[in-house]
Design a protein around this motif. Structure first.
Motif, PDB file in Angstrom:
ATOM      1  N   SER A   1       3.649  19.244  -8.870  1.00 16.10           N
ATOM      2  CA  SER A   1       4.793  20.140  -8.979  1.00 16.10           C
ATOM      3  C   SER A   1       5.472  19.946 -10.328  1.00 16.10           C
ATOM      4  N   ILE A   2       6.266  20.910 -10.720  1.00 15.21           N
ATOM      5  CA  ILE A   2       6.868  20.935 -12.048  1.00 15.21           C
ATOM      6  C   ILE A   2       7.702  19.683 -12.303  1.00 15.21           C
ATOM      7  N   GLY A   3       7.394  18.994 -13.398  1.00 23.08           N
ATOM      8  CA  GLY A   3       8.183  17.857 -13.830  1.00 23.08           C
ATOM      9  C   GLY A   3       8.002  16.589 -13.037  1.00 23.08           C
ATOM     10  N   ASN A   4       7.089  16.575 -12.072  1.00 25.78           N
ATOM     11  CA  ASN A   4       6.893  15.401 -11.221  1.00 25.78           C
ATOM     12  C   ASN A   4       5.512  14.793 -11.422  1.00 25.78           C
ATOM     13  N   PHE A   5       5.403  13.517 -11.059  1.00 25.44           N
ATOM     14  CA  PHE A   5       4.142  12.791 -11.182  1.00 25.44           C
ATOM     15  C   PHE A   5       3.441  12.714  -9.827  1.00 25.44           C
ATOM     16  N   THR A   6       2.117  12.650  -9.878  1.00 22.78           N
ATOM     17  CA  THR A   6       1.303  12.446  -8.682  1.00 22.78           C
ATOM     18  C   THR A   6       0.230  11.413  -9.003  1.00 22.78           C
ATOM     19  N   LEU A   7       0.067  10.433  -8.120  1.00 24.22           N
ATOM     20  CA  LEU A   7      -0.974   9.428  -8.270  1.00 24.22           C
ATOM     21  C   LEU A   7      -2.261   9.957  -7.640  1.00 24.22           C
ATOM     22  N   VAL A   8      -3.243  10.214  -8.484  1.00 27.74           N
ATOM     23  CA  VAL A   8      -4.537  10.722  -8.029  1.00 27.74           C
ATOM     24  C   VAL A   8      -5.607   9.719  -8.472  1.00 27.74           C
ATOM     25  N   GLY A   9      -6.843  10.175  -8.659  1.00 31.21           N
ATOM     26  CA  GLY A   9      -7.881   9.279  -9.134  1.00 31.21           C
ATOM     27  C   GLY A   9      -9.259   9.860  -8.949  1.00 31.21           C
TER      28      GLY A   9
ATOM     29  N   ILE B   1       0.851  -1.192   0.000  1.00 30.90           N
ATOM     30  CA  ILE B   1       0.000   0.000   0.000  1.00 30.90           C
ATOM     31  C   ILE B   1       0.890   1.247   0.000  1.00 30.90           C
ATOM     32  N   TYR B   2       0.913   1.962  -1.136  1.00 29.36           N
ATOM     33  CA  TYR B   2       1.763   3.147  -1.295  1.00 29.36           C
ATOM     34  C   TYR B   2       0.991   4.263  -1.980  1.00 29.36           C
ATOM     35  N   THR B   3       1.429   5.497  -1.721  1.00 25.15           N
ATOM     36  CA  THR B   3       0.990   6.654  -2.499  1.00 25.15           C
ATOM     37  C   THR B   3       2.212   7.235  -3.223  1.00 25.15           C
ATOM     38  N   PHE B   4       1.956   8.154  -4.146  1.00 25.59           N
ATOM     39  CA  PHE B   4       3.042   8.759  -4.935  1.00 25.59           C
ATOM     40  C   PHE B   4       2.656  10.201  -5.217  1.00 25.59           C
ATOM     41  N   THR B   5       3.358  11.124  -4.576  1.00 28.41           N
ATOM     42  CA  THR B   5       2.978  12.537  -4.666  1.00 28.41           C
ATOM     43  C   THR B   5       4.179  13.389  -5.044  1.00 28.41           C
ATOM     44  N   THR B   6       4.029  14.170  -6.103  1.00 25.15           N
ATOM     45  CA  THR B   6       5.059  15.093  -6.613  1.00 25.15           C
ATOM     46  C   THR B   6       6.434  14.445  -6.585  1.00 25.15           C
ATOM     47  N   SER B   7       6.539  13.308  -7.237  1.00 22.62           N
ATOM     48  CA  SER B   7       7.765  12.514  -7.238  1.00 22.62           C
ATOM     49  C   SER B   7       8.107  12.085  -8.661  1.00 22.62           C
ATOM     50  N   ASN B   8       9.342  11.601  -8.848  1.00 18.24           N
ATOM     51  CA  ASN B   8       9.743  11.190 -10.192  1.00 18.24           C
ATOM     52  C   ASN B   8      10.624   9.941 -10.226  1.00 18.24           C
ATOM     53  N   THR B   9      10.901   9.326  -9.104  1.00 17.54           N
ATOM     54  CA  THR B   9      11.693   8.102  -9.095  1.00 17.54           C
ATOM     55  C   THR B   9      10.993   7.034  -8.281  1.00 17.54           C
ATOM     56  N   TYR B  10      11.338   5.783  -8.569  1.00 15.36           N
ATOM     57  CA  TYR B  10      10.693   4.654  -7.904  1.00 15.36           C
ATOM     58  C   TYR B  10      10.898   4.711  -6.392  1.00 15.36           C
ATOM     59  N   ALA B  11      12.050   5.182  -5.963  1.00 17.87           N
ATOM     60  CA  ALA B  11      12.364   5.219  -4.534  1.00 17.87           C
ATOM     61  C   ALA B  11      11.477   6.188  -3.759  1.00 17.87           C
ATOM     62  N   GLN B  12      10.726   7.059  -4.464  1.00 13.96           N
ATOM     63  CA  GLN B  12       9.924   8.078  -3.798  1.00 13.96           C
ATOM     64  C   GLN B  12       8.475   7.655  -3.549  1.00 13.96           C
ATOM     65  N   TRP B  13       8.157   6.377  -3.791  1.00 17.11           N
ATOM     66  CA  TRP B  13       6.850   5.894  -3.364  1.00 17.11           C
ATOM     67  C   TRP B  13       6.761   5.986  -1.846  1.00 17.11           C
ATOM     68  N   ASN B  14       5.605   6.403  -1.353  1.00 20.04           N
ATOM     69  CA  ASN B  14       5.414   6.656   0.076  1.00 20.04           C
ATOM     70  C   ASN B  14       4.626   5.507   0.707  1.00 20.04           C
ATOM     71  N   TYR B  15       5.265   4.773   1.612  1.00 15.62           N
ATOM     72  CA  TYR B  15       4.613   3.616   2.224  1.00 15.62           C
ATOM     73  C   TYR B  15       3.514   4.055   3.185  1.00 15.62           C
ATOM     74  N   ILE B  16       2.327   3.445   3.027  1.00 15.25           N
ATOM     75  CA  ILE B  16       1.172   3.747   3.875  1.00 15.25           C
ATOM     76  C   ILE B  16       0.807   2.571   4.756  1.00 15.25           C
ATOM     77  N   GLY B  17       0.845   1.367   4.188  1.00 14.07           N
ATOM     78  CA  GLY B  17       0.454   0.186   4.950  1.00 14.07           C
ATOM     79  C   GLY B  17      -1.000   0.250   5.373  1.00 14.07           C
ATOM     80  N   GLY B  18      -1.274  -0.054   6.622  1.00 13.96           N
ATOM     81  CA  GLY B  18      -2.645  -0.079   7.108  1.00 13.96           C
ATOM     82  C   GLY B  18      -3.113   1.208   7.753  1.00 13.96           C
ATOM     83  N   ALA B  19      -2.333   2.279   7.652  1.00  9.01           N
ATOM     84  CA  ALA B  19      -2.696   3.539   8.311  1.00  9.01           C
ATOM     85  C   ALA B  19      -3.872   4.219   7.617  1.00  9.01           C
ATOM     86  N   ASN B  20      -4.676   4.933   8.404  1.00 14.19           N
ATOM     87  CA  ASN B  20      -5.806   5.705   7.861  1.00 14.19           C
ATOM     88  C   ASN B  20      -5.329   7.093   7.471  1.00 14.19           C
TER      89      ASN B  20
END
Length: 587
Positions: free
Chosen positions: A202-210, A147-166
């Motif tokens: 942010s400029i040049g970065n990807f964000t996972l939305v939906g 379970i990860y989110t991805f906000t204003t990032s551009n590399t695989y290492a920048q996925w943000n771990y969420i796990g079971g948190a609300n």
């Protein structure tokens, strides 16, 4: 079952309240194959106040500005994932948690994904610890490791771990692997999201939305919203993946398909290294063409920022659109001819969809293959309001690059989708690049949405003057290391060989393999300025200038390897004659 539409002007379930749709304690609203339209807010007052959306039902709300739903009760809506416990889907929750009754689009956590046990009943999931890799269908067990989110990032290492948190913000997309069941049904339960929901870019970065709502949305409205258009580059990226039955990152195979308002371009699939970086292409691709305009409940996707700010989802993007038999992550194909119009579609923006065709702009799907391995799917789309420059929301830049690649040159940049006005005389610049000698094969693989199936399509090599039919045949050429962005063009007719249509009839150009000579017969003694021989890669092999007016010329070809060569003559009046010649040199 006939679909019904409930327009709630003022509905009270239980006691009086200021909410337009109020569900009192120990009460519920059950929508079966319904469009539930609420002009203002919803209050699920107590923990025992419930709203069930079943059999494709959706909740539509028409308020502008900030959301105003409140209460401690749950909206319940189903959605199915399409992957097993090795693969990711990209999600976005239609509900938030109910930890507070206040008016807010609360964060979400995967503990709100319930296992369906009955028409209105559900059980809590088992949240597996980080060390567990595989989810289970029943009892529903979710592997929190993925379970990860991805906000204003551009590399695989920048996925943000969420796990079971609300802690997943409303509107934020998240990744989740499936279960052993594959098409797992999840019961999303919580406070329904509503109103304006923002996500940082942010400029040049990807964000996972939906899609953050318990209804479908029109992605075209999201992309074309003026405030959003100032912040993102007009593409929507959808993740697609191959089932390789492994949790090791280095085994992943997948890529991003690209949606614009002009259509959808399939994903090229890549391998990855152990750090998650894209490596060599697999040779596979994702769905060739698909209907992505209407994004259903739960769908997550990537956007790329071109400025710093927050993009906004709004109620005005919402509409009622039931899904195909397959789930949202594998949408069925629309009418390939592009002639069907939508039926009446209930929507908040007041759009008459019966005047809109289901297909996209008339287009060509052109694929390139490199060394019989990697593939680059591309799109050429045509409409009278498109320009030769970069059209926001219609053209699409490449989101990933291979060591060998094929692209359209738009404003001197690399694009995988090019939208422009059709003109039979138009010449469309393309690029072929490679970091080592590469064999390129390029072909039209599909004709969609009303593009003239009888129209010829060629690749023109400006260096050799050769036109190659890529609709009925294939362009093939081996090129040395480099980036050829001015040599090749896509055209829709073969150019005239000279200003005099009959000039080529004055010459005979052929190879005599017995004598080992290239022979030019010039019976009318036309004055020739130059003679050039090129190999199939366009490299100049032989050049002769100021030939004169001889009736015949002979040039030794004994030093040439067996193969196909291009011979080009230029007269003193700058008329060109080009011919392919096969050299075998049989002695």
């Amino acid at each position: 079952m006939k679909l019904n539409y409930i327009n709630i002007a003022f509905l009270l379930i239980g006691i009086a309240t200021q909410a337009q749709l109020f569900v009192s304690p120990n009460s519920y609203v059950f929508a079966d194959n319904q469009i539930l339209f609420v002009t203002q807010d919803v209050e699920l007052n107590a923990a025992t106040s419930n709203l069930y959306l079943r059999n494709g039902s959706q909740l539509m709300q028409g308020t502008a500005g900030a959301g105003s739903n409140k209460g401690l009760g749950d909206l319940s809506v189903y959605q199915e994932g399409t992957v097993n416990n090795y693969l990711y889907n990209y999600w976005c929750s239609p509900v938030g948690n109910t930890l507070t009754a206040t008016v807010v689009n609360n964060p979400f956590g995967i503990s709100q994904l319930k296992e369906v046990t009955g028409l209105t009943t559900a059980s809590n999931p088992i949240l597996l610890p980080f060390g567990s890799y595989d989810g289970l269908a029943s009892p529903l067990s979710i592997a929190t490791r993925w379970i990860y989110t991805f906000t204003t990032s551009n590399t695989y290492a920048q996925w943000n771990y969420i796990g079971g948190a609300n802690t997943i913000p409303a509107g934020s997309g998240f990744t989740m692997k499936g279960t052993t069941a594959g098409n797992q049904r999840y019961d999303f339960r919580g406070k329904p999201n509503d109103g304006n929901i923002t996500s940082a870019v942010s400029i040049g970065n990807f964000t996972l939305v939906g899609n953050p709502y318990p209804s479908a949305i029109d992605l075209n409205l999201f992309i074309l919203d003026p405030a959003n258009a100032a912040l993102i580059d007009g593409r929507i990226l959808f993740w697609e993946q191959v089932n390789v039955a492994s949790h090791f990152i280095a085994a992943y195979q997948g890529g991003y398909g690209t949606y614009t308002t002009a259509g959808y371009t399939a994903a090229p699939f890549f391998n990855n290294d152990s750090s998650g970086n894209q490596t060599v292409p697999t040779g596979g691709t994702g769905i060739a063409f698909t209907g992505r305009r209407f994004s259903p409940i739960g769908q997550g996707f990537m956007v790329k920022g071109k400025a710093n700010g927050t993009v906004t989802m709004k109620n005005t993007f919402r509409l009622f659109q039931k899904e195909d038999a397959t789930s949202q992550f594998a949408k069925g194909n629309f009418d390939k001819d592009g002639n069907e119009y939508y039926p009446e579609v209930l929507n908040i923006a007041g759009i008459d969809y019966t005047q809109i065709k289901k297909g996209y702009a008339p287009q060509l799907k052109i694929n390139a293959m490199f060394n019989n391995g990697g593939v680059r799917p591309t799109t050429l789309a045509f409409r009278d309001d498109f320009t030769d420059g970069a059209d926001y929301s219609a053209d699409a830049k490449m989101s990933s690059s291979q060591t060998a690649d094929f692209y359209y040159v738009v404003e001197n940049e690399e694009y995988l989708a090019n939208a422009l006005k059709f003109d039979i005389d138009k010449r469309i610049a393309i690029g072929l690049k490679c970091t080592s000698e590469t064999n390129f094969k390029i072909k039209v693989v599909d004709i969609l949405y009303g593009f003239d199936a009888n129209q010829d399509v060629y690749i023109y090599d400006k260096e050799t003057g050769v036109y190659t039919d890529i609709k009925n045949g294939m362009f093939e050429m081996t090129l040395p290391t480099g980036n050829n962005r001015s040599r090749f063009e896509i055209t829709f007719k073969q150019g005239t060989l000279s200003t005099n249509n009959n000039i080529a009839n004055n010459f005979s150009i052929f190879q005599n393999d017995v004598s080992g000579n290239l022979i030019i017969k010039n019976p009318n003694n036309i004055d020739l300025k130059s003679f050039n021989v090129y190999d199939i890669a366009g490299k100049s092999i032989l050049v002769k200038n100021e030939l004169g007016t001889n009736a015949q010329f002979e040039f030794s070809s004994t030093s040439l390897s067996k193969g196909i060569y291009v011979v080009k003559l230029l007269t003193v009046s700058n008329q060109e004659i080009t011919k392919k010649v096969a050299v075998n040199n049989k002695k």
